[in-house]
Design an enzyme around this catalytic site. Structure first.
Site, short mmCIF file in Angstrom:
data_model
loop_
_atom_site.label_atom_id
_atom_site.label_comp_id
_atom_site.label_asym_id
_atom_site.label_seq_id
_atom_site.Cartn_x
_atom_site.Cartn_y
_atom_site.Cartn_z
NE ARG A 46 41.93 76.25 -55.62
CZ ARG A 46 42.33 75.16 -54.83
NH1 ARG A 46 42.98 74.13 -55.18
NH2 ARG A 46 42.09 75.01 -53.56
CE LYS A 137 29.15 78.41 -65.06
NZ LYS A 137 30.36 78.23 -65.70
CD GLU A 178 27.38 77.87 -68.91
OE1 GLU A 178 27.54 78.58 -67.72
OE2 GLU A 178 28.09 77.47 -69.51
CE LYS A 220 29.48 80.66 -69.80
NZ LYS A 220 30.20 81.19 -68.82
#
Ligand code: 13P
Length: 339
Positions: A46, A137, A178, A220
């Site tokens: 990752r 977010k 979002e 978003k």
């Protein structure tokens, strides 16, 4: 709260020709991406994957305004000890952080979900700020069918988004709000428009009630598309027109910018739709990208976990970043994809 600082960061996130790289896949989500390219889902893989993206130029200097990170990544160091966050900052992009803990089944609402992550959020935001995050977010997901979503599930998700956003602003972190109306299923584009308009209206009502300052957020949203299994698929022009119309019905002009999710659209569709909206022009807010899959899928495939493919992975990522940058200016055309 320093609203001036929040507004400056929000505007930088949607600066002309720039958009956001959503690299905040949870370890479970990145597993499914890595499975598809035959890569083991280890912390080192990752790290190596995200490290090469964050070091790609000119993508990171010219086309990416900010990067949404997962908890592991914001604390992760490269093999030589460099914090991954440093690569982002050195290239003039802003580190951001996913703070929600994913959608969970909602009690009392079969087949609907509400997003977890409010527990300890104030303390986590302070820690993330110390690690360099200047935006965050939180993603809420809304499933669509003939009978869903229910008003109750939309209200709960909108309320969570607004509470999260208020806490972020208190901690001088710009909240990306979002609410994602999913494109899974067979619903028509008209049904997507109807549901998205309802969801955005509820979301802005909650943001208002929770005293969120709209000058210091980035929205978003999903685009207005048909469900993936709908037999009638709209044209690019229809998606662009319906999306812009829906946003004009619901999003106050005070919002500094709108950065779309790609939501499972193909790379080219996500670019073409963004470009078509910007070609319509005359919108009160900049329209740009905050893509995960549509920015990364080609890069993942080109890399496939092999060190000797890093430059091919970087080239693929750079290309999608440049195509989407052009789309955010309404300057893309399909012919550029072949170049
Ligand atoms: P996609 O562009 O792959 O939908 O990811 C964006 C994102 O951040 C979803 O929360």
């Amino acid at each position: 709260m320093n609203l001036e600082q929040l507004t400056a960061v929000a505007k930088a996130m949607v600066a002309p020709g720039k958009g956001i790289l959503a690299a905040d896949e949870s370890n479970a989500t990145i597993r499914s991406r890595f499975d598809a390219i035959g890569v083991d889902n280890t912390p080192d893989n990752r790290r190596d994957y995200r490290s090469f993206m964050f070091r790609t130029e000119p993508a990171m200097t010219d086309h990416v305004s900010g990067v949404i990170l997962f908890d592991e990544t914001i604390r992760q160091h490269d093999a030589d000890g460099t914090p991954l966050v440093q690569y982002i900052k050195e290239r003039g992009a802003i580190p951001g952080i996913k703070v929600d803990q994913g959608p969970r089944e909602m009690a009392g609402f079969p087949a609907e979900r509400c997003t977890d992550g409010m527990d300890g959020l104030r303390d986590r935001l302070r820690d993330y700020y110390a690690h360099g995050a200047r935006f965050a977010k939180w993603r809420a997901v809304i499933d669509v069918s003939d009978t869903l979503p229910t008003a109750g599930a939309v209200k709960a998700n909108a309320h969570m988004l607004a509470r999260y956003a208020a806490l972020c602003q208190e901690e001088n972190i710009v909240p990306i709000v979002e609410p994602e109306v999913l494109m899974d299923g067979a619903h028509t584009i008209e049904r997507c428009a109807e549901v998205t308009e309802f969801v955005l209206k509820k979301t802005f009502q909650e943001l208002f009630e929770m005293r969120v300052q709209l000058e210091g957020i980035v929205l978003k949203p999903n685009m207005i598309v048909a469900g993936k299994k709908c037999p009638v698929q709209p044209t690019v022009a229809e998606v662009a027109e319906k999306t812009v119309q829906c946003l004009k019905h619901t999003v106050p002009s005070l919002v500094p910018g709108i950065a779309f999710l790609s939501g499972g659209q193909s790379d080219i569709d996500a670019t073409a739709h963004l470009d078509a909206m910007n070609k319509i022009g005359g919108n009160p807010w900049p329209l740009t990208f905050s893509y995960g899959r549509a920015l990364q899928a080609a890069a993942q495939k080109a890399w496939s976990g092999k060190p000797e493919n890093v430059s091919a992975g970087q080239a693929a990522f750079a290309k999608r970043a440049r195509m989407n940058s052009l789309a955010s200016l309404g300057q893309w055309d399909a012919g550029m994809e072949a170049a």
